[in-house]
Motif scaffolding. Structure first.
Motif, short mmCIF file in Angstrom:
data_model
loop_
_atom_site.label_atom_id
_atom_site.label_comp_id
_atom_site.label_asym_id
_atom_site.label_seq_id
_atom_site.Cartn_x
_atom_site.Cartn_y
_atom_site.Cartn_z
N GLY B 209 -0.90 6.90 -0.18
CA GLY B 209 -1.12 6.64 1.25
C GLY B 209 -1.37 5.19 1.59
O GLY B 209 -1.73 4.87 2.72
N MET B 210 -1.17 4.29 0.61
CA MET B 210 -1.58 2.91 0.86
C MET B 210 -0.62 2.16 1.80
O MET B 210 -0.92 1.04 2.20
N ILE B 212 0.31 3.16 4.85
CA ILE B 212 0.16 3.52 6.26
C ILE B 212 -0.18 2.29 7.10
O ILE B 212 -1.11 1.56 6.79
N MET B 214 1.49 -0.44 7.44
CA MET B 214 1.95 -1.72 6.91
C MET B 214 2.82 -2.47 7.90
O MET B 214 2.73 -3.68 8.05
#
Lengths: 335, 302
Positions: B209-210, B212, B214
């Motif tokens: 989920g990193m 989201i 961006m």
């Protein structure tokens, strides 16, 4: 010519993408065995892959086997992981309910909430729910009554801070890092604030919404606090490596809520042994499979907590564990 | 602000600047809102983490870049060959990448890289020491900046910029804009994935989920840069993107410093982007108001 070149290049790049996917694709472990009529069907739903939750699942299956319920022989276990996606939870819960499984095991609070809303008659057994009452899973811990029971992994901020005081007696300002949308974390943080008030300490909060926020949030605590505290927070647990990095650089001790977080570099915890939690959940599953009503089994909160320490982290930040702390530890990670 | 907060903001700002350069290519030069960024960022991180676990941290950066290029190609093909709107094409790719990223990560939503060789802990053992993150990221960023600058000044680069300005004209000149868009989006998402790979190496974990939000971070960096550092020449624009990215991190660090809850940060980013996007309109309205005022003032004085 140019067009052809572009087509070739794009084909190559797409191939690279596909190759990188297939090269890293895991071996599928699909349960395609057709359940026979006599076998009892157990559905296990887990919100995300994460060491603590995996431990629960593995030791639960081991316990079932030890008590005579073997996957593929007299029971069929259908294990589904939602990969951190709430919508998948719904789909999995619906699948379990519509296939009329004999028992559903839900690991972690979100999984349990999804399943409880889906069925009122299939027995549901939750595990690793920090606050079953607050999450609305049961209305009574002693006599749940309906089709739901399970095990709670509530940790006590007081106990963890007690341990923190033994290791680093001079801490006054505690930096709390957690995801404010996780109910399991919020209850422990409230507990921490009460403790701090009684012991005239102060709590500096840093909340995160996503694992990519963690680095900046932890860094913002540096210089303002003497120690960092994180409950059993899934978001922080996922980003534990970067928490450790920042804290070690700033020589700050990190006290956490789960043994897996100590393994990933936290300094110490006074927390749950997930192996035991899984085993206890397995025993409850056996009772239900043997015909007991889920609602007649009280929800179990873990009474015995274990101390976990990380020696590598201690070395990094220049802390020596005293002999009596080391003696009381169940497991010491690092070297 | 402590020195550590400053250093951390610069490190993050530099790594995310590579992503912002990618966003700059799609949004500003191609004039296409490409949302696949949220997915390709994680794709780069995932590819890099898996390869680092197997002991190839440096090689993984290049492969991550290529994987990102592949993702960009898919968005471009959806748009050019299947005539799907750019916004939707990006969203479709982003959605598909979520599953693909999990596949790359071997079905796990999270991969820790503790005690594995990463680019940075290899370099930390050299003379760079504590500054290895800062120096290596900066080196990668400057290399990308230079290559991008040189590329955008070639014939092909000019065609790419022209396509964003006026694709009808470019097509009228006999250029196949489809392959130009393909190349532009591939390059853009390649940079984004490279940035994701570096982030994974720097924080030693990957989380599915990193990515989201961006794209908004990238856009905010581009726009802050434009507003603060100007858009006169191409080189200045590129450098503005980098400085914008660093400034964005400093703004966030400052917001955390004064005790703002991080839950509000996304709202702040959205407001910054909206305001900056509306700059031309706001300026126009202001000038109209000004003119009216001066006119009325003029009439009165007659």
């Amino acid at each position: 010519m140019k067009k052809r070149l572009a087509v070739i290049i794009s084909a190559l790049m797409t191939l690279t993408l596909v190759f990188s996917l297939t090269a890293c694709a895991p071996n599928k472990v699909a349960d395609t065995s057709k359940p026979s009529v006599a076998k009892k069907k157990i559905g296990i739903v887990q919100i995300v892959e994460h060491p603590s939750l995996n431990t629960i699942r593995e030791s639960l299956i081991k316990e079932l086997q030890a008590k005579g319920f073997k996957d593929g022989e007299n029971i069929t276990i259908d294990y589904q992981n939602a990969q951190g996606d709430q919508t998948n939870l719904k789909t999995i819960a619906q699948k379990f309910a519509s296939n009329k499984y004999d028992l559903i095991v839900a690991i972690a609070t979100p999984s349990a909430q999804a399943v409880v809303n889906e069925t009122k008659d299939i027995p549901i057994l939750f595990s690793a729910c920090t606050d079953p009452l607050g999450s609305g899973l049961v209305t009574n811990m002693e006599k749940p009554g309906a089709n739901v029971t399970g095990t709670s992994d509530a940790v006590s901020a007081e106990k963890i801070m007690g341990l923190a005081k033994r290791i680093t007696p001079d801490i006054k300002r505690i930096g709390a890092i957690y995801n404010s949308s996780e109910t399991n974390s919020v209850s422990v943080i409230n507990n921490l604030k009460d403790y701090a008030k009684k012991n005239n300490m102060s709590v500096v909060e840093a909340t995160v919404t996503n694992s990519s926020d963690v680095q900046q949030s932890v860094t913002s605590l540096v210089g303002k606090v003497d120690a960092i505290f994180s409950p059993i927070d899934n978001t922080v647990a996922s980003a534990m490596p970067v928490v450790t990095q920042v804290a070690n650089k700033a020589k700050l001790p990190v006290y956490v809520g789960a043994d897996s977080m100590v393994k990933d570099g936290g300094l110490a915890t006074y927390g749950i042994n997930y192996d035991v939690l899984g085993k206890e959940t397995g025993d409850m599953a056996v009772e239900i499979l043997n015909g007991k009503k889920a609602g007649d089994i009280p929800v179990k909160t873990m009474k015995d907590m274990d101390i976990y320490l990380n020696k590598s982290t201690a070395k990094e930040i220049g802390i020596n564990f005293s002999d009596d702390v080391l003696k009381s530890a169940t497991q010491v990670f690092g070297n | 602000m402590t020195f550590m907060v400053l250093q951390g903001s610069f490190e993050l700002g530099i790594i995310y600047a590579i992503m912002a350069l990618g966003v700059f290519i799609s949004f500003r030069t191609l004039n296409m809102p490409d949302l696949s960024v949220d997915g390709s960022f994680v794709l780069g991180a995932a590819v890099s983490a898996v390869m680092s676990s197997n002991g190839h941290p440096f090689l993984s950066l290049g492969i991550a870049f290529l994987a990102g290029c592949g993702a960009g190609c898919i968005t471009a093909l959806l748009h050019t060959k299947l005539k799907i709107q750019p916004l939707l094409a990006g969203i479709l790719t982003m959605l598909a990448l979520y599953s693909l990223n999990l596949k790359v990560m071997g079905g796990r939503a999270n991969i820790p890289l503790m005690n594995k060789a990463t680019v940075f802990n290899v370099l930390e053992k050299t003379a760079l020491g504590d500054y290895s993150k800062l120096i290596f990221s900066l080196a990668v960023l400057l290399l990308m900046l230079l290559l991008l600058f040189l590329f955008l000044n070639t014939r092909l680069g000019f065609v790419l910029r022209a396509t964003g300005d006026n694709d009808h004209m470019v097509r009228a000149l006999g250029v196949n804009t489809d392959s130009v868009i393909l190349m532009g989006l591939a390059l853009s998402n390649g940079l984004v994935a490279l940035s994701g790979a570096l982030i994974a190496q720097s924080q030693s974990f990957v989380d599915v989920g990193m990515g989201i939000g961006m794209v908004v971070i990238g856009l905010a960096s581009v726009i802050i840069g434009e507003v603060v550092f100007g858009t006169k020449t191409l080189l200045r624009r590129l450098i503005a993107v980098v400085l914008g990215s660093i400034l964005y991190r400093l703004i966030i660090a400052f917001a955390l410093e004064i005790g703002m809850p991080p839950t509000d940060l996304k709202l702040v980013s959205a407001v910054i982007v909206a305001l900056a996007m509306a700059m031309p309109i706001i300026k126009k309205r202001l000038s109209v108001v000004k003119r009216k005022l001066t006119v009325t003032h003029h009439e009165r004085s007659k």
